[in-house]
Design an enzyme around this catalytic site. Structure first.
Site, mmCIF file in Angstrom:
data_model
loop_
_atom_site.group_PDB
_atom_site.id
_atom_site.type_symbol
_atom_site.label_atom_id
_atom_site.label_comp_id
_atom_site.label_asym_id
_atom_site.label_seq_id
_atom_site.Cartn_x
_atom_site.Cartn_y
_atom_site.Cartn_z
ATOM 1 N N ASP A 1 -47.613 17.841 -44.958
ATOM 2 C CA ASP A 1 -47.956 17.285 -43.644
ATOM 3 C C ASP A 1 -46.879 17.781 -42.686
ATOM 4 O O ASP A 1 -45.847 18.320 -43.107
ATOM 5 C CB ASP A 1 -47.943 15.747 -43.715
ATOM 6 N N SER A 2 -47.095 17.544 -41.388
ATOM 7 C CA SER A 2 -46.064 17.879 -40.409
ATOM 8 C C SER A 2 -44.846 16.966 -40.561
ATOM 9 O O SER A 2 -43.767 17.290 -40.074
ATOM 10 C CB SER A 2 -46.618 17.722 -39.001
ATOM 11 N N TYR B 1 -47.365 18.465 -34.900
ATOM 12 C CA TYR B 1 -48.283 19.610 -34.883
ATOM 13 C C TYR B 1 -49.347 19.452 -33.797
ATOM 14 O O TYR B 1 -49.873 20.443 -33.302
ATOM 15 C CB TYR B 1 -49.017 19.707 -36.230
ATOM 16 N N GLY B 2 -49.692 18.204 -33.501
ATOM 17 C CA GLY B 2 -50.868 17.919 -32.673
ATOM 18 C C GLY B 2 -50.941 18.688 -31.355
ATOM 19 O O GLY B 2 -52.000 19.199 -30.999
ATOM 20 N N CYS C 1 -52.896 16.307 -43.840
ATOM 21 C CA CYS C 1 -52.682 16.357 -42.401
ATOM 22 C C CYS C 1 -53.996 16.822 -41.780
ATOM 23 O O CYS C 1 -54.485 17.904 -42.111
ATOM 24 C CB CYS C 1 -51.565 17.371 -42.125
ATOM 25 N N THR D 1 -54.504 17.663 -38.714
ATOM 26 C CA THR D 1 -54.272 18.757 -37.773
ATOM 27 C C THR D 1 -54.193 20.088 -38.525
ATOM 28 O O THR D 1 -54.824 21.077 -38.141
ATOM 29 C CB THR D 1 -52.979 18.506 -36.975
ATOM 30 N N GLU E 1 -42.801 8.792 -36.445
ATOM 31 C CA GLU E 1 -41.691 9.540 -37.055
ATOM 32 C C GLU E 1 -40.362 8.824 -36.785
ATOM 33 O O GLU E 1 -39.454 8.843 -37.612
ATOM 34 C CB GLU E 1 -41.627 10.974 -36.500
ATOM 35 N N CYS F 1 -55.727 10.823 -38.260
ATOM 36 C CA CYS F 1 -54.398 11.431 -38.352
ATOM 37 C C CYS F 1 -53.675 10.642 -39.422
ATOM 38 O O CYS F 1 -53.694 9.401 -39.404
ATOM 39 C CB CYS F 1 -53.664 11.310 -37.021
ATOM 40 N N THR F 2 -53.051 11.349 -40.365
ATOM 41 C CA THR F 2 -52.472 10.630 -41.502
ATOM 42 C C THR F 2 -51.245 9.806 -41.126
ATOM 43 O O THR F 2 -50.805 8.965 -41.910
ATOM 44 C CB THR F 2 -52.119 11.611 -42.644
ATOM 45 N N HIS F 3 -50.690 10.034 -39.939
ATOM 46 C CA HIS F 3 -49.594 9.155 -39.509
ATOM 47 C C HIS F 3 -50.110 7.749 -39.162
ATOM 48 O O HIS F 3 -49.369 6.772 -39.261
ATOM 49 C CB HIS F 3 -48.909 9.723 -38.259
HETATM 50 N N1 DGL Z 1 -50.266 13.739 -39.691
HETATM 51 C C1 DGL Z 1 -50.901 14.685 -38.889
HETATM 52 C C2 DGL Z 1 -52.375 14.628 -38.842
HETATM 53 O O1 DGL Z 1 -52.961 14.090 -39.741
HETATM 54 C C3 DGL Z 1 -50.134 15.499 -37.912
HETATM 55 C C4 DGL Z 1 -49.733 14.834 -36.677
HETATM 56 C C5 DGL Z 1 -48.849 15.716 -35.837
HETATM 57 O O2 DGL Z 1 -47.931 16.318 -36.363
HETATM 58 O O3 DGL Z 1 -49.112 15.775 -34.628
HETATM 59 O O4 DGL Z 1 -52.997 15.127 -37.946
#
Ligand code: DGL
Length: 279
Positions: free
Chosen positions: A17-18, A49-50, A80, A82, A159, A191-193
């Site tokens: 993931d990012s 990453y978004g 992730c 993204t 984060e 988004c996994t966050h």
């Molecule tokens: N966890 C990420 C996702 O599922 C990335 C979020 C990011 O880095 O912007 O999209």
């Protein structure tokens, strides 16, 4: 360059993931496959990453995959949305001998079970730009209104470990307010966050809105692929999860403790010209 790739059941699962987002997927994988080793990589040198162009995220994803394969990974979970949106098709074409499990927003279960006919999706800007999202909406949500929101700044808050503070709440209220006004009865965490702020999302959205996140489905899909391809480990010793980051390992250690309650010793990696990861 990885020229020939040999895959063995003894190898770990590669998960990336990012940042800490993939940690929301990890417990479901560990619970379902407790004897698998896992190599978790967080690209915290590049998070988030978004807001990045898809092509850049695709190149990072390819380099991360090469690193994980060089470490013996037998299957890659792109934990992730993204990176999945930016790179999944490219990764499958570039590494045809490797199985990938990717994330796509869980619009299908939301569309199948909505009573109000209106569902929300929270994901990054890059995820909404990708073909994967368009195809999910096209395939599964023809008769449903799907309302997207990018939640600007939310990944940074998570984060930073701010899961409940005023700024995190403001971002979520801004995203959810208009959706609630339109009558959503489900919100998809694309988004996994975001599962790490599911508590706050539930508080803002109220009990009439279901929160849908795909970690268990991802774990089941991973197990299915391993079994089908004879790559699952025989039950035996408990698997070991190792954590790697392109950011600060001390920061990641605290994040893992806070988010998962696990004492880990992450290892730092460096990017060379943003194109290659080195230990
Ligand atoms: N966890 C990420 C996702 O599922 C990335 C979020 C990011 O880095 O912007 O999209």
């Amino acid at each position: 360059m990885t020229n020939s790739i040999s895959v063995s059941a003894h190898g770990p699962l590669g998960v990336f993931d990012s940042g800490v987002g993939g940690l929301s997927v990890l417990p479901a994988i560990q619970a379902l496959m407790p004897h698998e080793d896992i190599l978790y990589f967080a690209d915290q040198g590049h998070v988030p990453y978004g807001p990045r162009p898809l092509a850049e995220v695709r190149d990072f994803s390819e380099a991360i995959t090469r690193f994980l394969l060089d470490e013996g990974a037998k299957l890659i979970v792109v934990a992730c949305h993204t990176a999945s949106a930016a790179a999944l098709i490219h990764l499958r074409a570039t590494f045809p001998e490797i199985q990938f499990v990717g994330m796509e927003p869980a619009v299908k279960p939301a569309a199948e079970t909505t009573d109000s006919g209106v569902v929300g999706v929270l994901a990054t800007a890059a995820t909404f730009q990708g073909e994967l999202y368009a195809s999910v909406v096209e395939r599964f949500a023809q008769d449903v209104r799907v309302l997207p929101s990018t939640c600007p700044g939310l990944v940074r808050q998570i984060e930073a470990g701010d899961l409940t503070g005023p700024e995190t709440r403001r971002i979520l209220e801004d995203a959810l307010g208009p959706m609630l006004a339109e009558g959503i009865d489900a919100v998809v965490l694309g988004c996994t966050h975001y599962p790490f702020v599911a508590g706050l999302i539930g508080e803002i959205a109220g009990p009439g809105v279901r929160i849908i996140e795909p970690s268990e489905a991802i774990a089941r899909q991973t197990q299915r692929l391993l079994v089908q391809s004879d790559l699952a480990r025989e039950p035996g010793d408990a698997g070991v999860t190792r954590y790697l980051t392109s950011g600060d390992p001390a920061v990641m250690r605290r994040q893992i403790a806070n988010l998962l309650g696990v004492a880990a010793q992450p290892v730092g990696l460096q990017w060379e010209d943003d194109a290659r990861l080195v230990a």
